[in-house]
Design a protein around this motif. Sequence first.
Motif, PDB file in Angstrom:
ATOM      1  N   ALA A  40       0.944  -1.185  -0.109  1.00  9.72           N
ATOM      2  CA  ALA A  40       0.036  -0.007   0.059  1.00  9.72           C
ATOM      3  C   ALA A  40       1.051   1.166   0.084  1.00  9.72           C
ATOM      4  N   GLY A  41       0.440   2.455  -0.627  1.00 13.03           N
ATOM      5  CA  GLY A  41       1.232   3.480  -0.707  1.00 13.03           C
ATOM      6  C   GLY A  41       2.410   3.571  -1.795  1.00 13.03           C
ATOM      7  N   LYS A  42       2.310   2.353  -2.738  1.00 10.91           N
ATOM      8  CA  LYS A  42       3.426   2.442  -3.699  1.00 10.91           C
ATOM      9  C   LYS A  42       2.439   1.838  -4.922  1.00 10.91           C
ATOM     10  N   VAL A  43       3.134   2.065  -6.179  1.00 13.37           N
ATOM     11  CA  VAL A  43       2.552   1.936  -7.375  1.00 13.37           C
ATOM     12  C   VAL A  43       2.949   0.319  -7.805  1.00 13.37           C
ATOM     13  N   PRO A  44       1.862  -0.524  -7.814  1.00  9.55           N
ATOM     14  CA  PRO A  44       2.333  -2.054  -8.048  1.00  9.55           C
ATOM     15  C   PRO A  44       3.215  -2.060  -9.539  1.00  9.55           C
ATOM     16  N   LYS A  45       4.482  -2.718  -9.217  1.00  9.84           N
ATOM     17  CA  LYS A  45       5.399  -2.578 -10.468  1.00  9.84           C
ATOM     18  C   LYS A  45       5.623  -4.123 -11.297  1.00  9.84           C
ATOM     19  N   GLN A  46       4.859  -5.117 -10.621  1.00 13.39           N
ATOM     20  CA  GLN A  46       4.983  -6.389 -11.182  1.00 13.39           C
ATOM     21  C   GLN A  46       3.686  -7.274 -11.302  1.00 13.39           C
ATOM     22  N   VAL A  47       3.901  -8.154 -12.238  1.00 12.95           N
ATOM     23  CA  VAL A  47       2.735  -9.352 -12.087  1.00 12.95           C
ATOM     24  C   VAL A  47       3.470 -10.388 -11.828  1.00 12.95           C
ATOM     25  N   GLY A  48       3.011 -11.324 -10.903  1.00 15.90           N
ATOM     26  CA  GLY A  48       3.437 -12.831 -10.663  1.00 15.90           C
ATOM     27  C   GLY A  48       2.800 -13.919 -10.731  1.00 15.90           C
ATOM     28  N   PHE A  49       3.344 -15.112 -11.424  1.00 17.71           N
ATOM     29  CA  PHE A  49       2.725 -16.298 -11.528  1.00 17.71           C
ATOM     30  C   PHE A  49       3.064 -17.231 -10.365  1.00 17.71           C
ATOM     31  N   ILE A  50       2.537 -17.706  -9.450  1.00 13.34           N
ATOM     32  CA  ILE A  50       2.559 -18.357  -8.318  1.00 13.34           C
ATOM     33  C   ILE A  50       3.066 -19.847  -8.715  1.00 13.34           C
ATOM     34  N   LEU A  51       4.279 -20.071  -8.617  1.00 12.11           N
ATOM     35  CA  LEU A  51       4.730 -21.593  -8.615  1.00 12.11           C
ATOM     36  C   LEU A  51       4.655 -22.276  -7.308  1.00 12.11           C
ATOM     37  N   GLU A  52       4.953 -21.719  -6.284  1.00  7.18           N
ATOM     38  CA  GLU A  52       4.690 -22.463  -4.953  1.00  7.18           C
ATOM     39  C   GLU A  52       4.382 -21.386  -3.831  1.00  7.18           C
ATOM     40  N   GLY A  53       3.310 -21.778  -3.214  1.00  7.33           N
ATOM     41  CA  GLY A  53       3.072 -20.844  -2.111  1.00  7.33           C
ATOM     42  C   GLY A  53       1.705 -20.171  -1.847  1.00  7.33           C
ATOM     43  N   VAL A  54       1.503 -19.603  -0.854  1.00  8.09           N
ATOM     44  CA  VAL A  54       0.341 -18.709  -0.632  1.00  8.09           C
ATOM     45  C   VAL A  54       0.487 -17.302  -0.547  1.00  8.09           C
ATOM     46  N   LEU A  55      -0.425 -16.457  -1.125  1.00 12.43           N
ATOM     47  CA  LEU A  55      -0.241 -14.875  -1.004  1.00 12.43           C
ATOM     48  C   LEU A  55      -1.569 -14.600  -0.323  1.00 12.43           C
ATOM     49  N   ARG A  56      -1.752 -13.452   0.187  1.00 12.56           N
ATOM     50  CA  ARG A  56      -2.700 -12.752   0.702  1.00 12.56           C
ATOM     51  C   ARG A  56      -3.081 -11.374   0.254  1.00 12.56           C
ATOM     52  N   PHE A  57      -4.259 -10.924  -0.074  1.00  6.29           N
ATOM     53  CA  PHE A  57      -4.611  -9.510  -0.305  1.00  6.29           C
ATOM     54  C   PHE A  57      -5.094  -9.074   1.051  1.00  6.29           C
ATOM     55  N   CYS A  58      -4.532  -7.896   1.701  1.00  9.91           N
ATOM     56  CA  CYS A  58      -4.651  -7.346   3.034  1.00  9.91           C
ATOM     57  C   CYS A  58      -4.795  -5.819   3.144  1.00  9.91           C
ATOM     58  N   TYR A  59      -5.440  -5.273   3.986  1.00 10.24           N
ATOM     59  CA  TYR A  59      -5.544  -3.901   4.159  1.00 10.24           C
ATOM     60  C   TYR A  59      -5.802  -3.504   5.412  1.00 10.24           C
ATOM     61  N   TYR A  60      -5.537  -2.046   6.090  1.00  9.90           N
ATOM     62  CA  TYR A  60      -5.701  -1.634   7.159  1.00  9.90           C
ATOM     63  C   TYR A  60      -7.059  -0.725   7.289  1.00  9.90           C
ATOM     64  N   ASN A  61      -8.111  -1.225   8.052  1.00 13.58           N
ATOM     65  CA  ASN A  61      -9.473  -0.668   8.149  1.00 13.58           C
ATOM     66  C   ASN A  61      -9.370   0.875   8.764  1.00 13.58           C
ATOM     67  N   ASN A  62     -10.277   1.525   8.770  1.00 12.64           N
ATOM     68  CA  ASN A  62     -10.385   2.816   9.683  1.00 12.64           C
ATOM     69  C   ASN A  62     -10.137   2.676  11.086  1.00 12.64           C
ATOM     70  N   LYS A  63     -10.154   1.627  11.774  1.00 10.94           N
ATOM     71  CA  LYS A  63      -9.781   1.461  13.141  1.00 10.94           C
ATOM     72  C   LYS A  63      -8.300   0.916  13.507  1.00 10.94           C
TER      73      LYS A  63
END
Length: 189
Positions: A40-63
């Motif tokens: 967050a706060g940065k411009v995404p610079k890449q696209v990835g294809f996942i060979l191994e592993g798990v990633l998550r999308f997350c953010y911080y709410n207003n609290k």
Amino acid sequence: MQELLDYLQQFDTLNEQQAELVTSKAKLLELPKEAYFSEAGKVPKQVGFILEGVLRFCYYNNKGQEVTHYFVGEGQFITDFPRFEAQIISAEYIQTVTGCKLLVFTREDWDELLATIVTWGAIETKMVKKCLNESISRRSPMVSNDATERYLSFLESFPALATRIPLAYVASYVGVTQQSLSRIRKNLR
């Protein structure tokens, strides 16, 4: 590289030269657990294809609480696509849940594929549509169901990932505390 080519072939056929161009642009990236693929706060610079592993999308709410809203595992592309495409600052993080190996394309390489492979734009559109449809079908039950149903929906949506994701992230995704998730899991046994 074959996993990547097999994935792409479901959207359109690539000839040998096109496949070689795609593989020549893909660079292997290894990330440890809890590293950021995009921030967050940065411009995404890449696209990835996942060979191994798990990633998550997350953010911080207003609290100031961390909220996980999506998981992605092997055999899938990952990026904050709207912001990658528009080259604007992201409001969310893409973080590794496990150690990960990805094939990564820079913005420049992605644009070169778009300019060189006549069907790349159509492939990209089909991939984005598929991801959006999966995301909507997985997230829809999360809105109207109670916590137990949301957890069961999580298990149904991510059966291969469920045992690899820490309970804190699962609880955040389901929208409950870890203690509540533990009670739900206990009641389901």
